[in-house]
Design a protein around this motif. Sequence first.
Motif, PDB file in Angstrom:
ATOM      1  N   CYS A 196      45.287  51.968  36.335  1.00  0.00           N
ATOM      2  CA  CYS A 196      45.794  53.062  35.503  1.00  0.00           C
ATOM      3  C   CYS A 196      46.523  54.058  36.391  1.00  0.00           C
ATOM      4  O   CYS A 196      46.125  54.289  37.529  1.00  0.00           O
ATOM      5  CB  CYS A 196      44.655  53.791  34.791  1.00  0.00           C
ATOM      6  SG  CYS A 196      43.473  52.748  33.946  1.00  0.00           S
ATOM      7  N   LYS A 197      47.551  54.654  35.858  1.00  0.00           N
ATOM      8  CA  LYS A 197      48.265  55.714  36.571  1.00  0.00           C
ATOM      9  C   LYS A 197      48.632  56.802  35.587  1.00  0.00           C
ATOM     10  O   LYS A 197      49.196  56.523  34.523  1.00  0.00           O
ATOM     11  CB  LYS A 197      49.518  55.180  37.259  1.00  0.00           C
ATOM     12  CG  LYS A 197      50.288  56.260  38.036  1.00  0.00           C
ATOM     13  CD  LYS A 197      51.535  55.710  38.715  1.00  0.00           C
ATOM     14  CE  LYS A 197      51.173  54.912  39.936  1.00  0.00           C
ATOM     15  NZ  LYS A 197      52.396  54.561  40.733  1.00  0.00           N
ATOM     16  N   GLY A 198      48.309  58.054  35.948  1.00  0.00           N
ATOM     17  CA  GLY A 198      48.648  59.177  35.093  1.00  0.00           C
ATOM     18  C   GLY A 198      47.542  60.204  35.067  1.00  0.00           C
ATOM     19  O   GLY A 198      46.453  60.000  35.626  1.00  0.00           O
ATOM     20  N   PRO A 199      47.790  61.333  34.428  1.00  0.00           N
ATOM     21  CA  PRO A 199      46.818  62.435  34.404  1.00  0.00           C
ATOM     22  C   PRO A 199      45.573  62.083  33.602  1.00  0.00           C
ATOM     23  O   PRO A 199      45.639  61.362  32.605  1.00  0.00           O
ATOM     24  CB  PRO A 199      47.599  63.591  33.760  1.00  0.00           C
ATOM     25  CG  PRO A 199      48.678  62.925  32.953  1.00  0.00           C
ATOM     26  CD  PRO A 199      49.038  61.679  33.709  1.00  0.00           C
ATOM     27  N   MET A 200      44.465  62.601  34.074  1.00  0.00           N
ATOM     28  CA  MET A 200      43.193  62.417  33.391  1.00  0.00           C
ATOM     29  C   MET A 200      43.014  63.509  32.328  1.00  0.00           C
ATOM     30  O   MET A 200      43.516  64.618  32.485  1.00  0.00           O
ATOM     31  CB  MET A 200      42.050  62.494  34.398  1.00  0.00           C
ATOM     32  CG  MET A 200      42.075  61.360  35.390  1.00  0.00           C
ATOM     33  SD  MET A 200      41.762  59.781  34.593  1.00  0.00           S
ATOM     34  CE  MET A 200      40.082  60.048  34.031  1.00  0.00           C
ATOM     35  N   PRO A 201      42.278  63.248  31.229  1.00  0.00           N
ATOM     36  CA  PRO A 201      41.634  61.960  30.928  1.00  0.00           C
ATOM     37  C   PRO A 201      42.529  61.017  30.105  1.00  0.00           C
ATOM     38  O   PRO A 201      42.121  59.914  29.795  1.00  0.00           O
ATOM     39  CB  PRO A 201      40.422  62.390  30.099  1.00  0.00           C
ATOM     40  CG  PRO A 201      40.929  63.576  29.327  1.00  0.00           C
ATOM     41  CD  PRO A 201      41.870  64.300  30.266  1.00  0.00           C
TER      42      PRO A 201
END
Length: 279
Positions: A222-227
Amino acid sequence: MEWIQILNAAVEYMEVHLLENITVNDVADDVHISTYHFQRAFSMITGMSVGEYIRNRRLSLAGQALTQKGAKVLDTALEYGYETAESFSKAFERFHGIKPSQAKRTGATLKSFNRIIIKIAIEGGCIIQYRIEKKPAFNVVLYPEVFEASTCEVEIPDKWLAYNSRNKEEVVCPQMGVRIFDQSSNGMFTYGIGCHIDLTNHIPKGFKIYEIPEYTWVIFSCKGPMPDAIQNMWKRIYTEWLPQAQYSFIQEYDIELYTEGDIYSEEYETEIWIPVMEK
């Protein structure tokens, strides 16, 4: 296709027992999967919870029943799972937009909520990055707590906030979140925040060592801002990857692995690990 068949079998069970006092656990038991995995798959694929589906179906049918000559509000309330006419009236009005007494009048406008049939829909060729790896058993150090499947999606993020606010000497590094499923637990499971045992030289109070058995894992990147990034990946796993995969989940563990860095960055990387076996 296996998961689609399982979910359609679950819908069939709910329809047959719609007027009985059934629970999510009853439905999951009938299709022989854990309550957590069933509820999660159902909500991600259909966009509603199991409870919402049952409630909407009952209220839809109750509306039809009230249009019949001689129908009584209290009798209809009891038939469709409500203990009092008052609780039924509130739910009925939220769903239909009118009171049950108004539904009895000729020409009343009611809402219909039909039975769902779950199918695979093939859409754009979006890429999901994953790999299959066999790993030997390994030990992790976790701070374990028990959760209910029906409320965990709200409660677990709060536990992460509380964990990250504790003094560093009280915890181990938050490398992973691990779900541990007990098939006899009736909808409960253990979730622990912690790390691989090699990343810590002490076991703080309240922490435990768990051995994760040897498995073949499917590991999603996964790549990207949480959540949002990891939640979106879970949805894609259930709606895109799992229905057509040549693997079945082993419903014993799953792991979310986190890296160091800015969790709100578009470049932040995480992984989801799920033990699998070939069909």
